[in-house]
Design a protein around this motif. Structure first.
Motif, PDB file in Angstrom:
ATOM      1  N   LYS A  98       0.832  -1.204   0.000  1.00 16.65           N
ATOM      2  CA  LYS A  98       0.000   0.000   0.000  1.00 16.65           C
ATOM      3  C   LYS A  98       0.872   1.263   0.000  1.00 16.65           C
ATOM      4  N   LYS A  99       1.952   1.235   0.783  1.00 13.29           N
ATOM      5  CA  LYS A  99       2.812   2.398   0.901  1.00 13.29           C
ATOM      6  C   LYS A  99       3.701   2.592  -0.332  1.00 13.29           C
ATOM      7  N   PHE A 100       4.106   1.495  -0.953  1.00 15.30           N
ATOM      8  CA  PHE A 100       5.002   1.543  -2.112  1.00 15.30           C
ATOM      9  C   PHE A 100       4.386   0.779  -3.281  1.00 15.30           C
ATOM     10  N   PRO A 101       3.301   1.287  -3.873  1.00 18.63           N
ATOM     11  CA  PRO A 101       2.610   0.538  -4.935  1.00 18.63           C
ATOM     12  C   PRO A 101       3.460   0.329  -6.192  1.00 18.63           C
ATOM     13  N   GLU A 102       4.503   1.113  -6.356  1.00 20.13           N
ATOM     14  CA  GLU A 102       5.336   1.005  -7.552  1.00 20.13           C
ATOM     15  C   GLU A 102       6.355  -0.130  -7.471  1.00 20.13           C
ATOM     16  N   LEU A 103       6.543  -0.716  -6.281  1.00 17.16           N
ATOM     17  CA  LEU A 103       7.547  -1.765  -6.112  1.00 17.16           C
ATOM     18  C   LEU A 103       7.007  -3.133  -6.511  1.00 17.16           C
ATOM     19  N   SER A 104       7.901  -3.971  -7.033  1.00 20.11           N
ATOM     20  CA  SER A 104       7.530  -5.355  -7.371  1.00 20.11           C
ATOM     21  C   SER A 104       7.443  -6.180  -6.082  1.00 20.11           C
ATOM     22  N   ARG A 105       6.890  -7.381  -6.205  1.00 13.70           N
ATOM     23  CA  ARG A 105       6.787  -8.264  -5.034  1.00 13.70           C
ATOM     24  C   ARG A 105       8.174  -8.581  -4.467  1.00 13.70           C
ATOM     25  N   SER A 106       9.147  -8.776  -5.341  1.00 12.08           N
ATOM     26  CA  SER A 106      10.521  -9.044  -4.880  1.00 12.08           C
ATOM     27  C   SER A 106      11.080  -7.862  -4.098  1.00 12.08           C
ATOM     28  N   GLU A 107      10.822  -6.662  -4.582  1.00 13.62           N
ATOM     29  CA  GLU A 107      11.307  -5.464  -3.880  1.00 13.62           C
ATOM     30  C   GLU A 107      10.582  -5.298  -2.546  1.00 13.62           C
ATOM     31  N   ILE A 108       9.295  -5.612  -2.515  1.00 11.61           N
ATOM     32  CA  ILE A 108       8.537  -5.566  -1.249  1.00 11.61           C
ATOM     33  C   ILE A 108       9.133  -6.571  -0.272  1.00 11.61           C
TER      34      ILE A 108
END
Length: 90
Positions: free
Chosen positions: A62-72
């Motif tokens: 929610k906070k970083f919608p631009e990140l991929s699942r790997s980056e999350i």
């Protein structure tokens, strides 16, 4: 929708009054885990850890919608590692 309610931190005495009478040990869970075979005693801890990761994943997505699942997932690892350092586990 942000509210402008100011909240003051609770004092140690106020926190103690709130939790007074709480049993800090869940004796039912302790007995259930003690009755498990040694290899299965770790399962509840793993389930709890995964629940924490899922909550962090939802919050970070929610906070970083631009990140991929790997980056999350890397953010989760970073957060949990920092938490371990902060509390002296590593």
């Amino acid at each position: 929708m942000s509210s402008s309610v100011e909240r003051k931190p609770l004092t140690s005495e106020e926190i103690s009054a709130i939790v007074d009478g709480f049993d800090s040990i869940d004796w039912v869970q302790v007995k259930l885990i003690a009755n498990l075979p040694p290899g299965k005693r770790i399962i509840p801890m793993l389930q709890a850890t995964e629940m924490v990761r899922a909550g962090l994943r939802a919050a970070f997505t929610k906070k970083f919608p631009e990140l991929s699942r790997s980056e999350i997932n890397m953010k989760i690892l970073e957060y949990m590692t920092d938490m371990d350092k902060r509390y002296g586990y590593i």
